[in-house]
Write a protein that holds these residues in place. Structure first.
Motif, short mmCIF file in Angstrom:
data_model
loop_
_atom_site.label_atom_id
_atom_site.label_comp_id
_atom_site.label_asym_id
_atom_site.label_seq_id
_atom_site.Cartn_x
_atom_site.Cartn_y
_atom_site.Cartn_z
N THR A 253 -0.84 5.41 -4.89
CA THR A 253 0.39 5.74 -4.15
C THR A 253 1.20 6.80 -4.90
OG1 THR A 253 1.63 3.94 -5.19
CG2 THR A 253 0.51 3.45 -3.11
N TRP A 254 0.65 7.29 -6.01
CA TRP A 254 1.28 8.34 -6.80
C TRP A 254 0.56 9.66 -6.55
CZ3 TRP A 254 4.99 7.31 -10.97
CH2 TRP A 254 5.37 5.96 -11.04
N SER B 48 -1.68 -1.67 -3.92
CA SER B 48 -0.71 -1.06 -3.02
C SER B 48 -1.40 0.00 -2.18
CB SER B 48 0.45 -0.45 -3.81
OG SER B 48 -0.03 0.46 -4.78
N ASP C 136 7.95 8.17 -1.26
CA ASP C 136 9.28 7.56 -1.35
C ASP C 136 10.35 8.65 -1.45
OD1 ASP C 136 8.02 5.13 -1.32
OD2 ASP C 136 8.24 4.75 -3.46
N ARG D 201 -3.65 13.35 -4.79
CA ARG D 201 -3.28 11.96 -5.04
C ARG D 201 -3.87 11.55 -6.38
NH1 ARG D 201 -5.05 8.54 0.12
NH2 ARG D 201 -4.70 6.85 -1.35
N TYR E 245 4.40 11.35 -9.53
CA TYR E 245 5.51 10.68 -8.86
C TYR E 245 5.03 10.02 -7.57
CZ TYR E 245 8.54 13.29 -11.97
OH TYR E 245 9.14 13.81 -13.08
N GLN E 246 5.81 9.07 -7.10
CA GLN E 246 5.57 8.46 -5.79
C GLN E 246 6.31 9.30 -4.75
OE1 GLN E 246 6.72 4.41 -7.29
NE2 GLN E 246 4.80 3.79 -6.30
N LEU F 263 -0.96 3.33 0.69
CA LEU F 263 -0.05 4.35 1.20
C LEU F 263 0.50 3.90 2.55
CD1 LEU F 263 -1.94 7.67 0.43
CD2 LEU F 263 0.18 6.88 -0.61
N MET G 17 -3.90 4.95 -9.52
CA MET G 17 -2.56 4.66 -9.00
C MET G 17 -2.38 5.48 -7.72
SD MET G 17 -0.61 4.71 -12.70
CE MET G 17 1.03 4.34 -12.07
#
Length: 258
Positions: free
Chosen positions: A160-161, A117, A179, A154, A175-176, A119, A158
């Motif tokens: 995007t977390w 995934s 979003d 970041r 956390y993401q 960003l 992972m």
């Protein structure tokens, strides 16, 4: 939307003449937690690098046991036995000596692969790192509750977390956040006058407390010992601490007193 995330530690001084002040921002969520001949050399089998792997193991404590699955985020350079793990269904980052802790049994690497995934907004991600934020969480009663915190970095692996910590509970969470920002549940606070970065001369070396042993005085008169395991690049006065009696990672602003 996430459910609300806990505990305050008052600290005094440590072995490295370090005083601890809880970060001035706010908090989050669910925590858990054969012999050989005399001339032969004994060769130990090197362990597989498990950083980035999905793992599963039994956690056995107090007569009970449960199976945990998670992702290994990092191996701590100043203590290579210590790994940082994000377990499925929990928001805290855990620090465990996976190969040494007797409570960890049946450790296995899973064939699962992390989904690739990217960003969706790199500019926004870079902007929020090191910033104070207001993060909204659901409560059991229904209305949202505001937690003031700081976005630290970041997450490794992972990507995007994000690592984040909170005033009310200075431990390391993930956390993401992009979003949450787009859903209106995260607000970046304007920079305060006291948050202007200190200008340094080219080539100036900044002292680091990483690897230092620290000792903290608790409110009940007892003490906790631990190690400084990481310095936050976006806020060099902020460090991660792993206490000997806990598997959570604590986040403090450390200031040398001498």
């Amino acid at each position: 939307m996430k459910s609300r995330p806990g505990q305050r530690i008052t600290a005094d001084t440590g072995h490295a003449a370090v005083s601890v002040n809880m970060m001035r921002k706010n908090n989050p969520h669910k925590k858990h937690k054969s012999s050989m001949g005399p001339t032969s050399k004994v060769l130990s089998q090197p362990r597989r690098n498990i950083v980035g792997c999905r793992i599963q193991h039994v956690w056995r404590e107090g007569g009970g046991h449960v199976i945990w699955k998670g992702t290994v985020l990092d191996q701590v350079p100043v203590n290579p036995s210590l790994y940082l793990i994000k377990y499925d269904g929990f928001d805290c980052v855990y620090g465990l000596e996976l190969h040494k802790d007797e409570r960890v049994q049946g450790l296995e690497v899973l064939p699962d692969r992390l989904a690739n995934s990217r960003l969706t907004d790199v500019g926004l991600a870079d902007t929020m790192i090191g910033k104070a934020v207001e993060h909204m969480f659901e409560t059991e009663e229904g209305p949202k509750e505001e937690w003031r915190g700081m976005v630290l970095a970041r997450s490794p692996i992972m990507t995007t977390w994000f690592y984040i910590t909170y005033e009310k509970d200075p431990v390391l969470y993930m956390y993401q956040l992009l979003d949450d920002y787009k859903e209106g549940d995260l607000r970046i606070m304007p920079d305060s006058n006291d948050s202007v970065p200190v200008e340094r001369e080219p080539g100036e070396v900044v002292d680091s407390l990483v690897g230092k042993q620290v000792e903290y005085a608790k409110e009940d008169g007892g003490k906790r010992t631990g190690m400084v395991i990481h310095q936050v690049e976006a806020k060099p006065s902020v460090y991660f601490i792993k206490f000997d009696d806990d598997f959570l990672i604590y986040v403090y602003d450390l200031v040398k007193t001498s």
